[in-house]
Design a protein around this motif. Structure first.
Motif, PDB file in Angstrom:
ATOM      1  N   LYS A  37      86.301 111.631 101.282  1.00 53.52           N
ATOM      2  CA  LYS A  37      85.839 112.840 101.985  1.00 53.52           C
ATOM      3  C   LYS A  37      86.285 112.925 103.427  1.00 53.52           C
ATOM      4  O   LYS A  37      86.413 114.013 103.974  1.00 53.52           O
ATOM      5  CB  LYS A  37      84.316 112.887 101.960  1.00 53.52           C
ATOM      6  N   TYR A  84      77.192 118.099  89.062  1.00 53.55           N
ATOM      7  CA  TYR A  84      77.886 117.021  89.771  1.00 53.55           C
ATOM      8  C   TYR A  84      76.841 116.237  90.547  1.00 53.55           C
ATOM      9  O   TYR A  84      76.052 116.827  91.300  1.00 53.55           O
ATOM     10  CB  TYR A  84      78.888 117.698  90.682  1.00 53.55           C
ATOM     11  N   GLY A 114      83.857 119.082  90.678  1.00 56.42           N
ATOM     12  CA  GLY A 114      84.266 118.757  92.043  1.00 56.42           C
ATOM     13  C   GLY A 114      85.738 119.057  92.275  1.00 56.42           C
ATOM     14  O   GLY A 114      86.534 119.125  91.338  1.00 56.42           O
ATOM     15  N   ASP A 115      86.078 119.234  93.526  1.00 58.26           N
ATOM     16  CA  ASP A 115      87.472 119.405  93.931  1.00 58.26           C
ATOM     17  C   ASP A 115      87.706 118.420  95.066  1.00 58.26           C
ATOM     18  O   ASP A 115      87.040 118.546  96.104  1.00 58.26           O
ATOM     19  CB  ASP A 115      87.685 120.850  94.398  1.00 58.26           C
ATOM     20  N   PRO A 116      88.506 117.396  94.937  1.00 62.36           N
ATOM     21  CA  PRO A 116      89.587 117.171  93.975  1.00 62.36           C
ATOM     22  C   PRO A 116      89.267 116.291  92.764  1.00 62.36           C
ATOM     23  O   PRO A 116      90.193 115.887  92.051  1.00 62.36           O
ATOM     24  CB  PRO A 116      90.633 116.461  94.835  1.00 62.36           C
ATOM     25  N   GLU A 117      87.997 116.017  92.461  1.00 58.97           N
ATOM     26  CA  GLU A 117      87.712 115.151  91.308  1.00 58.97           C
ATOM     27  C   GLU A 117      88.276 115.717  90.002  1.00 58.97           C
ATOM     28  O   GLU A 117      88.791 114.983  89.150  1.00 58.97           O
ATOM     29  CB  GLU A 117      86.194 114.952  91.139  1.00 58.97           C
ATOM     30  N   ASN A 157      76.034 119.170  93.040  1.00 61.79           N
ATOM     31  CA  ASN A 157      76.840 120.383  93.070  1.00 61.79           C
ATOM     32  C   ASN A 157      76.711 121.000  91.683  1.00 61.79           C
ATOM     33  O   ASN A 157      76.539 120.270  90.701  1.00 61.79           O
ATOM     34  CB  ASN A 157      78.305 120.087  93.386  1.00 61.79           C
ATOM     35  N   GLY A 179      86.603 118.807 102.536  1.00 60.95           N
ATOM     36  CA  GLY A 179      86.317 119.119 101.140  1.00 60.95           C
ATOM     37  C   GLY A 179      86.760 117.998 100.205  1.00 60.95           C
ATOM     38  O   GLY A 179      86.338 117.948  99.055  1.00 60.95           O
ATOM     39  N   ARG A 220      78.814 122.502  89.735  1.00 57.91           N
ATOM     40  CA  ARG A 220      80.176 122.844  89.293  1.00 57.91           C
ATOM     41  C   ARG A 220      80.977 121.568  89.223  1.00 57.91           C
ATOM     42  O   ARG A 220      80.498 120.497  89.600  1.00 57.91           O
ATOM     43  CB  ARG A 220      80.779 123.767  90.346  1.00 57.91           C
ATOM     44  N   ASP A 272      85.787 110.390  95.406  1.00 54.89           N
ATOM     45  CA  ASP A 272      86.405 111.374  96.303  1.00 54.89           C
ATOM     46  C   ASP A 272      86.528 110.724  97.680  1.00 54.89           C
ATOM     47  O   ASP A 272      85.630 109.994  98.085  1.00 54.89           O
ATOM     48  CB  ASP A 272      85.469 112.594  96.340  1.00 54.89           C
TER      49      ASP A 272
HETATM   50  N1  GLY Z   1      84.698 116.800  96.160  1.00 52.97           N
HETATM   51  C1  GLY Z   1      83.414 117.220  96.539  1.00 52.97           C
HETATM   52  C2  GLY Z   1      83.078 118.581  96.113  1.00 52.97           C
HETATM   53  O1  GLY Z   1      83.708 119.165  95.260  1.00 52.97           O
HETATM   54  O2  GLY Z   1      82.113 119.113  96.635  1.00 52.97           O
END
Ligand code: GLY
Ligand code: AMP
Length: 422
Positions: free
Chosen positions: A216, A271, A291-294, A287, A228, A289, A214
């Motif tokens: 960041k 994560y 990831g976003d944007p992974e 995390n 994010g 959940r 990611d």
């Molecule tokens: N890309 C990092 C997150 O989802 O927290």
């Protein structure tokens, strides 16, 4: 089969898109979703952290499975309430969600199960003068992290004690994050390439997804404030096969054993945010959940039927599922509204979405968008994740930027160095 997806970002659009490819042809509902998810299923106008409304909606629509995208509903206990009402859920219960909901809890967990992490200590709001005295000695730089959830705005990199004092003032005098910063985790500042490892867990069995990276920081060259996530790539050549197997044995396996030892019956994605420093690989954070944007670069690489995969997580049957991959590389570039992660304008019309999506091997996932009549408007700081696949990262990168150049909205900004040089 009916599946309800909680959340409104690019991650949830990607989850919905992947589910829609399944042979099971599921009926999809999103709460609340965005302009992109509307093409895949119904949008329910509800707040995913409003636990009783989520349960009521799941009952009213008689859904078979709920997938929880973001952390806040998990920390609020949405998975507990849904499971108590008899639903199958991808997402951990509240007790396990503390791994993201409390950084102090996560650090204690890492320490207990021997998982290498940055050295740290806790600073308490009611012991401010002790905190000052200790910070004054930290001349090599320090990272301050609000213990509680802060929507990605709770981590501060401080190069010297003065910067640390400023952060302390913001958090404790001006109360910028409220009670989330009653406890601050202060840890050593590490430098090196980061890696996101996401693991699907069914309580006992687990499947590790391919590595992703990611980006960041807001600006090219990893400069500017933390966001994010401004883009992502999978795979990640920064880490070799040997290091990846070491991560499995030193980080992933002890995490799963720790979850079991604590009796947490974790069913969902976990994560691991890792960093290779001069001292070795360290776990920076969990995390609870995807990831976003992974997610936007990982899911297109997966061959395994994603409905089967998610049902197996929820039912504790991952032992029956093989995780098969197809596409070699995916690069995702996040288009943002100028100003993000600070204040940014919204409501700008977006053009070129169809032209971009019509390119070969390209996928456009919506993050902050909404529909108004025939138009799609921006509705957030992160607006879209433009993804492309290729046999080499370089090909995927070129295609993603080509697609990104076809999309336009006023105040559009993005990093130009996602997956550069890999
Ligand atoms: N890309 C990092 C997150 O989802 O927290
Ligand atoms: P976290 O939410 O704890 O992952 O922190 C968000 C981001 O801050 C990480 O992805 C890193 O880029 C950065 N970060 C966190 N902890 C450290 C650390 N100890 N040293 C250097 N950077 C860090």
């Amino acid at each position: 089969m009916k599946i309800l997806i909680l959340g409104a970002g690019g991650r949830e659009h990607a989850i919905g898109w992947k589910l829609s490819e399944s042979d099971h042809v599921p009926e999809l509902l999103f709460a609340p979703g965005n302009a992109g998810t509307q093409a895949l299923g119904q949008s329910l106008d509800l707040d995913p952290t409003d636990v009783s409304s989520v349960v009521a909606a799941a009952q009213a629509h008689a859904v078979d499975l709920i997938i929880v995208g973001p952390e806040a509903p998990l920390v609020a206990g949405v998975a507990d309430a849904l499971r108590a009402a008899g639903f199958q859920v991808v997402g951990p219960n509240r007790a396990a969600a503390q791994l993201e909901g409390s950084k102090a809890f996560a650090k204690a967990f890492m320490r207990e199960f021997g998982i290498p992490t940055a050295e740290y200590r806790l600073l308490h709001r009611d012991q401010e003068s002790e905190a000052h005295t200790w910070l004054a000695e930290q001349t090599h730089g320090i990272v301050l992290k609000a213990d509680g959830l802060a929507a990605g705005k709770g981590v501060f990199i401080c190069r010297n004690p003065n910067q640390a004092f400023e952060v302390l003032d913001q958090l404790w005098k001006h109360n910028s994050l409220g009670a989330a910063a009653d406890i601050i985790v202060a840890e050593e500042l590490l430098v090196g390439p980061e890696l996101s490892i996401i693991v699907a867990v069914d309580g006992i069995n687990f499947r590790t997804l391919p590595p992703a990276k990611d980006y960041k920081r807001a600006y090219d060259g990893d400069l500017g404030p933390n966001t994010g996530g401004m883009g992502a790539v999978s795979p990640v050549p920064d880490y070799d096969t040997l290091e990846l197997s070491l991560i499995e044995s030193r980080f992933v396996e002890p995490t799963i054993k720790g979850l079991q030892a604590r009796g947490l019956n974790y069913r969902g994605f976990i994560y691991l945010g890792l960093l290779r420093s001069r001292k070795g690989i360290r776990l920076l954070e969990y995390n609870v959940r995807l990831g976003d944007p992974e997610t936007q670069v990982l899911l297109p690489r997966i061959e395994t039927d994603f409905v089967d995969f998610c049902v197996a997580i929820a039912q504790g049957r991952l032992a029956d599922i093989r995780l098969e991959m197809r596409i070699d590389a995916v690069v995702g570039v996040v288009l943002t509204a100028a100003g993000y992660p600070g204040a940014y304008p919204t409501g700008m019309p977006i053009t070129g979405l169809d032209r971009a999506a019509a390119l070969d091997h390209t996928l456009v996932f919506h993050s902050g968008t909404r529909r108004e009549g025939d138009q799609i408007l921006t509705a957030g700081g992160r607006v879209l994740t433009v993804c492309a696949a290729g046999t080499r990262i370089e090909d995927a990168r070129r295609k993603a930027y080509e697609a990104a150049s076809l999309i336009d909205f006023e105040h559009k900004t993005f990093r130009t160095d996602i997956a550069d040089g890999l």
